[in-house]
Scaffold this motif. Sequence first.
Motif, PDB file in Angstrom:
ATOM      1  N   PRO A 157      -8.071   0.442   3.559  1.00  0.00           N
ATOM      2  CA  PRO A 157      -7.992   1.751   4.214  1.00  0.00           C
ATOM      3  C   PRO A 157      -9.255   2.064   5.013  1.00  0.00           C
ATOM      4  O   PRO A 157     -10.372   1.913   4.509  1.00  0.00           O
ATOM      5  N   ASP A 190      -8.985  -3.716  -2.495  1.00  0.00           N
ATOM      6  CA  ASP A 190      -8.549  -3.417  -3.862  1.00  0.00           C
ATOM      7  C   ASP A 190      -8.380  -4.687  -4.686  1.00  0.00           C
ATOM      8  O   ASP A 190      -8.612  -4.678  -5.904  1.00  0.00           O
ATOM      9  N   ALA A 248       1.094  -1.077   3.049  1.00  0.00           N
ATOM     10  CA  ALA A 248       0.642  -0.070   2.084  1.00  0.00           C
ATOM     11  C   ALA A 248      -0.333   0.911   2.726  1.00  0.00           C
ATOM     12  O   ALA A 248      -0.267   2.128   2.481  1.00  0.00           O
ATOM     13  N   ILE A 249      -1.242   0.417   3.547  1.00  0.00           N
ATOM     14  CA  ILE A 249      -2.191   1.288   4.229  1.00  0.00           C
ATOM     15  C   ILE A 249      -1.435   2.250   5.165  1.00  0.00           C
ATOM     16  O   ILE A 249      -1.710   3.456   5.203  1.00  0.00           O
ATOM     17  N   ALA A 258       1.743   3.197   4.931  1.00  0.00           N
ATOM     18  CA  ALA A 258       2.546   4.131   4.141  1.00  0.00           C
ATOM     19  C   ALA A 258       1.694   5.264   3.585  1.00  0.00           C
ATOM     20  O   ALA A 258       2.122   6.418   3.535  1.00  0.00           O
ATOM     21  N   ALA A 259       0.462   4.941   3.169  1.00  0.00           N
ATOM     22  CA  ALA A 259      -0.414   5.962   2.589  1.00  0.00           C
ATOM     23  C   ALA A 259      -0.931   6.939   3.640  1.00  0.00           C
ATOM     24  O   ALA A 259      -1.378   8.041   3.295  1.00  0.00           O
ATOM     25  N   SER A 260      -0.854   6.542   4.914  1.00  0.00           N
ATOM     26  CA  SER A 260      -1.403   7.397   5.974  1.00  0.00           C
ATOM     27  C   SER A 260      -0.344   8.238   6.665  1.00  0.00           C
ATOM     28  O   SER A 260      -0.654   9.023   7.571  1.00  0.00           O
TER      29      SER A 260
END
Length: 283
Positions: free
Chosen positions: A155, A184, A277-278, A280-282
């Motif tokens: 991220p 991570d 994933a990055i 989706a989280a944003s």
Amino acid sequence: MSYTRSALLLGYGYVAKATAPLLAKAGFSLAGTTRSGEKAEQMQADGIAPLVNPDAEALRAAMMAATHILVSVPPGPEGDPVLAMAGQPDLPRLEWLGYLSTTGVYGDAGGGRVDETTPPAPADERSRRRLAAERGWQALSDRTRIFRLSGIYGPGRSALDRLKDGKARRIIKPGQVFSRIHVDDIAATLMASIARPDVPGPFNLADAAPRPQADVVAYAAGLLGIEPPPEEDFATAEMSPMMRSFYASSRRVSGEATRKALGVELEYPSYREGLSAIYAAST
């Protein structure tokens, strides 16, 4: 005699910041060094006791008090700055010391595979400094563990961010591949090593999908629903000497032995899962 476990973060960069919450959750007390007053405030907010520009005496005292030390300070032209300042302190409480190095120490494999048994053969000055720093930290303690990191992303530090900033490029050099690893997964591997201090390493941290950087940028552009930047031929593309040097070596880094030895399963086995994933989280 039993001690409260205390972790000293020598440098508080991207990887250390991702690892600190895992250390805190595991019950470690945390301290860390920084040269920035602004970062010291951030460290305090993160529950980390900051040591701002410690002198040699304060640095040695912090190292001697720690049971675990994570080193993410890079070497400079004069060598490793921490070792130069601290010298060879006795570390009576030390149980584990992790040094964050780079897979650049393997040099150019012509796009071939390198693994944990591959002898280092650094091809540039930065990587030669890293290898010298590895050896310096290994000489300090037999509890030193070396982590050779591939290209780090996560991220705020990914092809998605470079596209949004207008800085992403698709440089085409036939046969060129890069290996990478999500921050991570680095943090999780460090914690696995702490749990298995008997496993000596060295450890390679790389996902299972080495690919040209142009492919990664194209995938990120697809997630954002935008056209990827145009392809540029490496031979004629305008680049800084630093950027061009990154293309001087090509290797497919295997971290399979590391994952097996430490019992690690990557959360992001390729850039596709990591970037998705990055994204989706944003959103």
